[in-house]
Design a protein around this motif. Structure first.
Motif, mmCIF file in Angstrom:
data_model
loop_
_atom_site.group_PDB
_atom_site.id
_atom_site.type_symbol
_atom_site.label_atom_id
_atom_site.label_comp_id
_atom_site.label_asym_id
_atom_site.label_seq_id
_atom_site.Cartn_x
_atom_site.Cartn_y
_atom_site.Cartn_z
ATOM 1 N N GLN A 1 14.558 -37.118 81.650
ATOM 2 C CA GLN A 1 13.616 -36.527 82.611
ATOM 3 C C GLN A 1 12.323 -37.342 82.685
ATOM 4 O OE1 GLN A 1 13.101 -32.398 81.869
ATOM 5 N NE2 GLN A 1 13.214 -31.920 84.045
ATOM 6 N N ASP A 2 11.892 -37.881 81.544
ATOM 7 C CA ASP A 2 10.622 -38.601 81.508
ATOM 8 C C ASP A 2 10.816 -40.101 81.607
ATOM 9 O OD1 ASP A 2 9.287 -36.216 81.202
ATOM 10 O OD2 ASP A 2 9.547 -36.245 79.023
ATOM 11 N N GLY A 3 11.926 -40.560 82.131
ATOM 12 C CA GLY A 3 12.142 -41.998 82.269
ATOM 13 C C GLY A 3 13.304 -42.465 81.415
ATOM 14 N N ALA A 4 13.216 -43.720 80.936
ATOM 15 C CA ALA A 4 14.314 -44.291 80.154
ATOM 16 C C ALA A 4 13.817 -44.647 78.759
ATOM 17 C CB ALA A 4 14.846 -45.536 80.850
ATOM 18 N N GLN A 5 14.635 -44.333 77.772
ATOM 19 C CA GLN A 5 14.262 -44.622 76.395
ATOM 20 C C GLN A 5 14.864 -45.960 76.000
ATOM 21 O OE1 GLN A 5 15.954 -42.332 73.064
ATOM 22 N NE2 GLN A 5 13.895 -41.476 72.843
ATOM 23 N N VAL A 6 14.017 -46.860 75.489
ATOM 24 C CA VAL A 6 14.493 -48.196 75.117
ATOM 25 C C VAL A 6 14.497 -48.304 73.597
ATOM 26 C CG1 VAL A 6 14.018 -50.671 75.281
ATOM 27 C CG2 VAL A 6 13.591 -49.186 77.260
ATOM 28 N N HIS A 7 15.621 -48.801 73.069
ATOM 29 C CA HIS A 7 15.742 -49.036 71.621
ATOM 30 C C HIS A 7 15.609 -50.537 71.395
ATOM 31 C CE1 HIS A 7 17.612 -44.994 70.606
ATOM 32 N NE2 HIS A 7 17.540 -45.012 71.921
ATOM 33 N N PHE A 8 14.586 -50.964 70.679
ATOM 34 C CA PHE A 8 14.371 -52.394 70.452
ATOM 35 C C PHE A 8 15.101 -52.855 69.193
ATOM 36 C CE2 PHE A 8 10.757 -51.048 73.032
ATOM 37 C CZ PHE A 8 10.751 -52.030 74.002
ATOM 38 N N ALA A 9 15.301 -54.190 69.125
ATOM 39 C CA ALA A 9 16.067 -54.760 68.012
ATOM 40 C C ALA A 9 15.398 -54.483 66.666
ATOM 41 C CB ALA A 9 16.222 -56.274 68.220
ATOM 42 N N ASP A 10 14.065 -54.332 66.652
ATOM 43 C CA ASP A 10 13.369 -54.093 65.371
ATOM 44 C C ASP A 10 13.331 -52.612 64.992
ATOM 45 O OD1 ASP A 10 11.550 -52.997 67.104
ATOM 46 O OD2 ASP A 10 9.935 -54.414 66.677
ATOM 47 N N GLY A 11 14.063 -51.793 65.742
ATOM 48 C CA GLY A 11 14.167 -50.384 65.373
ATOM 49 C C GLY A 11 13.222 -49.471 66.135
ATOM 50 N N ARG A 12 12.223 -50.045 66.825
ATOM 51 C CA ARG A 12 11.297 -49.206 67.598
ATOM 52 C C ARG A 12 12.011 -48.543 68.774
ATOM 53 N NH1 ARG A 12 7.493 -52.093 70.463
ATOM 54 N NH2 ARG A 12 8.777 -53.935 70.138
ATOM 55 N N GLN A 13 11.505 -47.389 69.186
ATOM 56 C CA GLN A 13 12.003 -46.723 70.399
ATOM 57 C C GLN A 13 10.801 -46.363 71.250
ATOM 58 O OE1 GLN A 13 14.348 -43.276 69.487
ATOM 59 N NE2 GLN A 13 15.503 -44.328 67.916
ATOM 60 N N GLU A 14 10.948 -46.529 72.551
ATOM 61 C CA GLU A 14 9.837 -46.174 73.430
ATOM 62 C C GLU A 14 10.399 -45.680 74.754
ATOM 63 O OE1 GLU A 14 5.581 -48.229 74.543
ATOM 64 O OE2 GLU A 14 6.801 -49.107 72.972
ATOM 65 N N THR A 15 9.685 -44.752 75.378
ATOM 66 C CA THR A 15 10.136 -44.213 76.667
ATOM 67 C C THR A 15 9.229 -44.733 77.775
ATOM 68 O OG1 THR A 15 10.996 -42.253 75.598
ATOM 69 C CG2 THR A 15 10.602 -42.096 77.958
ATOM 70 N N PHE A 16 9.861 -45.201 78.863
ATOM 71 C CA PHE A 16 9.118 -45.762 79.988
ATOM 72 C C PHE A 16 9.480 -45.004 81.268
ATOM 73 C CE2 PHE A 16 9.668 -49.101 76.872
ATOM 74 C CZ PHE A 16 8.412 -49.683 76.799
ATOM 75 N N ASP A 17 8.508 -44.921 82.209
ATOM 76 C CA ASP A 17 8.789 -44.295 83.515
ATOM 77 C C ASP A 17 9.909 -45.049 84.219
ATOM 78 O OD1 ASP A 17 6.714 -42.565 83.073
ATOM 79 O OD2 ASP A 17 5.253 -43.784 84.178
ATOM 80 N N LEU A 18 9.836 -46.389 84.127
ATOM 81 C CA LEU A 18 10.843 -47.214 84.815
ATOM 82 C C LEU A 18 11.088 -48.484 84.005
ATOM 83 C CD1 LEU A 18 12.583 -47.827 87.357
ATOM 84 C CD2 LEU A 18 10.569 -48.976 88.317
ATOM 85 N N VAL A 19 12.347 -48.780 83.744
ATOM 86 C CA VAL A 19 12.722 -50.051 83.111
ATOM 87 C C VAL A 19 13.367 -50.922 84.183
ATOM 88 C CG1 VAL A 19 14.208 -51.167 81.392
ATOM 89 C CG2 VAL A 19 13.065 -49.013 80.841
ATOM 90 N N VAL A 20 12.812 -52.124 84.387
ATOM 91 C CA VAL A 20 13.334 -53.043 85.400
ATOM 92 C C VAL A 20 14.082 -54.167 84.677
ATOM 93 C CG1 VAL A 20 12.754 -54.577 87.317
ATOM 94 C CG2 VAL A 20 11.387 -52.511 86.909
#
Ligand SMILES: Cc1cc2nc3c(=O)[nH]c(=O)nc-3n(C[C@H](O)[C@H](O)[C@H](O)COP(=O)(O)OP(=O)(O)OC[C@H]3O[C@@H](n4cnc5c(N)ncnc54)[C@H](O)[C@@H]3O)c2cc1C
Length: 247
Positions: free
Chosen positions: A6-25
């Motif tokens: 609902q709040d965008g797309a959640q990105v899982h990075f190679a170093d283990g971090r996770q972050e949610t963005f309105d839009l991932v291009v």
């Protein structure tokens, strides 16, 4: 990546971090890591491969070749192979050979051995005019680039929070369109978002529809172009290809 939240797309990075963005291009090229979030399709080998080399200080070191290439480029075509020499800035010339071959054509060749690759190309273009062969004789490093493509008119069901542009969305044979499309699409996506404040998803949908229609036309042209330009009888094909314009 987990799209369509609902709040965008959640990105899982190679170093283990996770972050949610309105839009991932996903503007991350042919082997996009973003593409699987919207489409299961992967690029396929076109059947045409390329080995690229280059010449430096062409005006000083190879004046005859500099005259042959002029201020633009020179192309030569034969059965299932071609060679293009293109002038870049500062006396630098890129030489692209293209030929039909299985993906593993180089199994018995060490691609890191420039002299072995040169000999293999000279054998492949044996009998061609001496100035064309000189472009290979004087080339420095050799780079192997098999041509891959996504299916013509590759689209996907819209996923909120994620989109693609450029090669990630529509990888096609390199016949002069890909970089131009990628730059135009970046600008158009920004414009679409800026002119539809408050409705990000609608702006992205509108952008995708426009991109798909235009990229589909270019993918058709470049796919047909590669088929014809690297073919058993390219002469008639070149005459036809020169007359093709996108609608
Ligand atoms: C031999 C050849 C000649 C060509 N000639 C022309 C031409 O004359 N005219 C033309 O218009 N087009 C030409 N093209 C096509 C053009 O190069 C591409 O269509 C264009 O580069 C696509 O741009 P892009 O930004 O979509 O992808 P790319 O240029 O591939 O850029 C993607 C970027 O994403 C980065 N990336 C990838 N994965 C990740 C990740 N996980 N994390 C972070 N970053 C990542 C990459 O490092 C790269 O910088 C040619 C292509 C080839 C191979």
């Amino acid at each position: 990546m987990v799209p369509g939240q609902q709040d965008g797309a959640q990105v899982h990075f190679a170093d283990g971090r996770q972050e949610t963005f309105d839009l991932v291009v996903g503007a991350d090229g042919a082997w996009s890591r973003t593409r699987p979030a919207v489409s299961p399709v992967a690029p396929h080998y076109t059947g045409v491969t390329s080995v690229e080399t280059s010449l430096d200080d062409v005006d000083t070191r190879h004046p005859d070749l500099a005259r042959l290439i002029g201020d633009g480029s020179v192309s030569a075509y034969g059965a299932n192979r071609s060679l293009v020499a293109q002038r870049n800035s500062g006396g630098h010339v890129k030489v692209y050979t293209k030929f039909r071959a299985p993906l593993d054509w180089h199994t018995h060749l060490d691609l890191a051995d420039a002299e072995a690759v040169r000999a293999s190309l000279l054998a492949l273009f044996d009998g061609w005019a001496p100035p064309i062969l000189d472009l290979l004789r004087h080339g420095t490093a050799f780079v192997h680039r098999p041509f891959y493509a996504l299916p013509v008119s590759h689209t996907w069901t819209h996923v909120p929070g994620v989109t693609l542009l450029g090669d990630a969305a529509h990888l096609m044979p390199p016949l002069g369109a890909g970089a131009n499309l990628a730059m135009l699409e970046g600008a158009e996506l920004a414009e679409s978002i800026a002119t539809a404040p408050g409705d990000l998803d609608e702006a992205v949908r509108a952008f995708e529809e426009r991109m798909w229609a235009r990229a589909g036309r270019w993918a058709k042209i470049t796919t047909a172009g590669l088929e014809r330009l690297v073919s058993p009888d390219p002469a008639e094909a070149i005459a036809q290809f020169d007359q093709v314009q996108p609608s």
